[in-house]
Write a protein that holds these residues in place. Structure first.
Motif, mmCIF file in Angstrom:
data_model
loop_
_atom_site.group_PDB
_atom_site.id
_atom_site.type_symbol
_atom_site.label_atom_id
_atom_site.label_comp_id
_atom_site.label_asym_id
_atom_site.label_seq_id
_atom_site.Cartn_x
_atom_site.Cartn_y
_atom_site.Cartn_z
ATOM 1 N N GLU A 108 0.795 5.369 -1.883
ATOM 2 C CA GLU A 108 0.783 4.423 -0.769
ATOM 3 C C GLU A 108 2.198 4.136 -0.268
ATOM 4 O OE1 GLU A 108 -1.195 0.882 -2.097
ATOM 5 O OE2 GLU A 108 -3.015 1.984 -2.651
ATOM 6 N N GLU A 109 3.121 3.963 -1.197
ATOM 7 C CA GLU A 109 4.496 3.598 -0.841
ATOM 8 C C GLU A 109 5.284 4.773 -0.253
ATOM 9 O OE1 GLU A 109 7.740 0.669 -1.145
ATOM 10 O OE2 GLU A 109 5.682 0.397 -1.812
ATOM 11 N N PHE A 110 5.059 5.973 -0.787
ATOM 12 C CA PHE A 110 5.790 7.169 -0.354
ATOM 13 C C PHE A 110 4.795 8.269 0.008
ATOM 14 C CE2 PHE A 110 8.263 5.029 -3.691
ATOM 15 C CZ PHE A 110 9.394 4.677 -2.967
ATOM 16 N N PRO A 111 4.120 8.158 1.141
ATOM 17 C CA PRO A 111 3.059 9.126 1.478
ATOM 18 C C PRO A 111 3.558 10.552 1.678
ATOM 19 C CG PRO A 111 3.435 7.614 3.300
ATOM 20 C CD PRO A 111 4.270 7.131 2.167
ATOM 21 N N ALA A 112 4.827 10.729 2.046
ATOM 22 C CA ALA A 112 5.348 12.087 2.276
ATOM 23 C C ALA A 112 5.843 12.747 0.999
ATOM 24 C CB ALA A 112 6.478 12.052 3.294
ATOM 25 N N GLY A 113 6.048 11.966 -0.061
ATOM 26 C CA GLY A 113 6.545 12.524 -1.321
ATOM 27 C C GLY A 113 5.441 13.208 -2.111
ATOM 28 N N HIS A 114 5.839 14.157 -2.937
ATOM 29 C CA HIS A 114 4.887 14.857 -3.790
ATOM 30 C C HIS A 114 4.773 14.134 -5.123
ATOM 31 C CE1 HIS A 114 4.700 18.206 -1.027
ATOM 32 N NE2 HIS A 114 6.023 18.215 -0.989
ATOM 33 N N ILE A 115 3.580 14.173 -5.705
ATOM 34 C CA ILE A 115 3.362 13.564 -7.010
ATOM 35 C C ILE A 115 2.781 14.619 -7.934
ATOM 36 C CG2 ILE A 115 2.180 11.781 -8.336
ATOM 37 C CD1 ILE A 115 1.980 10.154 -5.739
ATOM 38 N N ALA B 45 -2.852 12.433 -6.640
ATOM 39 C CA ALA B 45 -1.761 13.320 -7.074
ATOM 40 C C ALA B 45 -1.853 14.659 -6.344
ATOM 41 C CB ALA B 45 -1.825 13.537 -8.577
ATOM 42 N N ASP B 46 -0.704 15.278 -6.109
ATOM 43 C CA ASP B 46 -0.668 16.603 -5.491
ATOM 44 C C ASP B 46 -0.902 17.704 -6.510
ATOM 45 O OD1 ASP B 46 0.047 15.857 -2.747
ATOM 46 O OD2 ASP B 46 1.881 15.120 -3.676
ATOM 47 N N GLY B 47 -0.532 17.448 -7.737
ATOM 48 C CA GLY B 47 -0.715 18.434 -8.798
ATOM 49 C C GLY B 47 -0.938 17.738 -10.118
ATOM 50 N N LEU B 48 -1.623 18.422 -11.011
ATOM 51 C CA LEU B 48 -1.918 17.846 -12.322
ATOM 52 C C LEU B 48 -1.702 18.915 -13.379
ATOM 53 C CD1 LEU B 48 -3.187 15.494 -14.034
ATOM 54 C CD2 LEU B 48 -5.371 16.610 -13.649
ATOM 55 N N TYR C 293 14.413 11.587 -1.155
ATOM 56 C CA TYR C 293 13.291 11.436 -2.089
ATOM 57 C C TYR C 293 12.250 12.501 -1.770
ATOM 58 C CZ TYR C 293 9.089 9.689 -4.275
ATOM 59 O OH TYR C 293 7.944 9.592 -5.014
ATOM 60 N N CYS C 294 11.989 13.364 -2.743
ATOM 61 C CA CYS C 294 11.013 14.448 -2.538
ATOM 62 C C CYS C 294 9.728 14.233 -3.318
ATOM 63 C CB CYS C 294 11.622 15.782 -2.932
ATOM 64 S SG CYS C 294 12.993 16.260 -1.887
ATOM 65 N N GLY C 295 9.786 13.447 -4.362
ATOM 66 C CA GLY C 295 8.567 13.225 -5.122
ATOM 67 C C GLY C 295 8.827 12.657 -6.502
ATOM 68 N N THR C 296 7.734 12.529 -7.246
ATOM 69 C CA THR C 296 7.746 11.910 -8.566
ATOM 70 C C THR C 296 6.985 12.772 -9.544
ATOM 71 O OG1 THR C 296 7.756 9.714 -7.546
ATOM 72 C CG2 THR C 296 7.057 9.824 -9.829
ATOM 73 N N VAL C 297 7.504 12.863 -10.763
ATOM 74 C CA VAL C 297 6.768 13.472 -11.867
ATOM 75 C C VAL C 297 6.358 12.320 -12.772
ATOM 76 C CG1 VAL C 297 6.813 15.098 -13.782
ATOM 77 C CG2 VAL C 297 8.103 15.599 -11.700
ATOM 78 N N ARG D 299 -3.361 3.975 -11.570
ATOM 79 C CA ARG D 299 -3.055 2.981 -10.527
ATOM 80 C C ARG D 299 -1.615 3.140 -10.025
ATOM 81 N NH1 ARG D 299 -3.976 0.984 -6.241
ATOM 82 N NH2 ARG D 299 -3.634 -1.219 -5.863
ATOM 83 N N LEU D 300 -0.695 3.436 -10.941
ATOM 84 C CA LEU D 300 0.696 3.652 -10.551
ATOM 85 C C LEU D 300 0.802 4.868 -9.632
ATOM 86 C CD1 LEU D 300 3.686 2.889 -10.829
ATOM 87 C CD2 LEU D 300 3.761 4.298 -12.896
ATOM 88 N N CYS D 301 0.053 5.910 -9.928
ATOM 89 C CA CYS D 301 0.042 7.099 -9.074
ATOM 90 C C CYS D 301 -0.452 6.745 -7.664
ATOM 91 C CB CYS D 301 -0.843 8.176 -9.705
ATOM 92 S SG CYS D 301 -0.764 9.762 -8.878
ATOM 93 N N GLU D 302 -1.491 5.941 -7.580
ATOM 94 C CA GLU D 302 -2.004 5.511 -6.273
ATOM 95 C C GLU D 302 -0.979 4.676 -5.510
ATOM 96 O OE1 GLU D 302 -5.672 3.473 -6.979
ATOM 97 O OE2 GLU D 302 -6.727 5.319 -7.530
ATOM 98 N N LYS D 303 -0.297 3.773 -6.206
ATOM 99 C CA LYS D 303 0.703 2.919 -5.552
ATOM 100 C C LYS D 303 1.891 3.744 -5.059
ATOM 101 C CE LYS D 303 0.849 -1.152 -5.437
ATOM 102 N NZ LYS D 303 0.494 -2.049 -4.333
#
Length: 200
Positions: free
Chosen positions: A78-85, A116-119, A51-55, A71-75
């Motif tokens: 919290e759940e996957f702190p090392a993944g990129h969003i 989020a890491d990027g927007l 798992y590397c991240g979520t778009v 809120r989903l982005c925040e959750k």
């Protein structure tokens, strides 16, 4: 393909209210939209080798896209702190149907800024004008008739912009790249430094 189990739907909206979307309905508990969406994200993360991240794709105008999306982005953070969003957000039309849409946008962007890491921000007005330009190119309509386009055409414009960003760059896999790479092996030039013209 899309898994049917990943389609999460609620019975009602969030009333174009960011706070209502962000905090959820009273008494939603374990079967709320946020909890069901997070369960889907967890299952997809478990299915992947790494798992590397979520778009995250969402709107910024209403309560569900702006509030629940933030809120989903925040959750997920919290759940996957090392993944990129990467949040792909669509801002509302300049003059929309909801008087709260600009407040929802502002509150959502503030929340996304911290999680989020990027927007990537798209504007409905810009997507509409680009879709109209593509649709009317080379076609003459009746004089005085207003130009019209569809939501699908606007989504096509946004997806083509994302395709250029998220898919592999074609020039890096062509024979031209390999030839140029051999010619410039001694230099530290990158393919994107070569410019549009051929170098010899």
């Amino acid at each position: 393909s899309l898994r049917e189990s990943n389609v999460i739907a609620g019975q009602g909206g969030r009333g174009s209210n960011w706070a209502y979307g962000y905090h959820g309905q009273r008494g939603e508990g374990e079967r709320g939209l946020l909890q069901r969406a997070m369960e889907s994200v967890r299952l997809e993360a478990e299915r992947s080798d790494c798992y590397c991240g979520t778009v995250l794709f969402h709107s910024l105008s209403g309560g569900t896209g702006a509030g629940l999306g933030a809120r989903l982005c925040e959750k997920i953070r919290e759940e996957f702190p090392a993944g990129h969003i990467l949040s792909v957000s669509v801002a509302p039309h300049q003059s929309g149907e909801s008087p709260l849409q600009h407040y929802n946008t502002l509150l959502s962007l503030a929340a996304l800024h911290s999680s989020a890491d990027g927007l990537l921000l798209f504007h409905n007005d810009e997507a509409l004008s680009q879709a109209l330009a593509v649709q009317t190119r080379g076609r003459a309509g009746p004089p005085g008739a207003p130009a019209q386009t569809s939501l699908a055409a606007m989504n096509l414009h946004i997806s083509s912009c994302l395709g250029g960003l998220l898919l592999p760059v074609h020039s890096l896999t062509t024979a031209r790249y390999l030839t140029n790479r051999r010619q410039h092996r001694a230099s530290e030039e990158k393919p994107w430094d070569w410019g549009g013209g051929d170098r010899g």
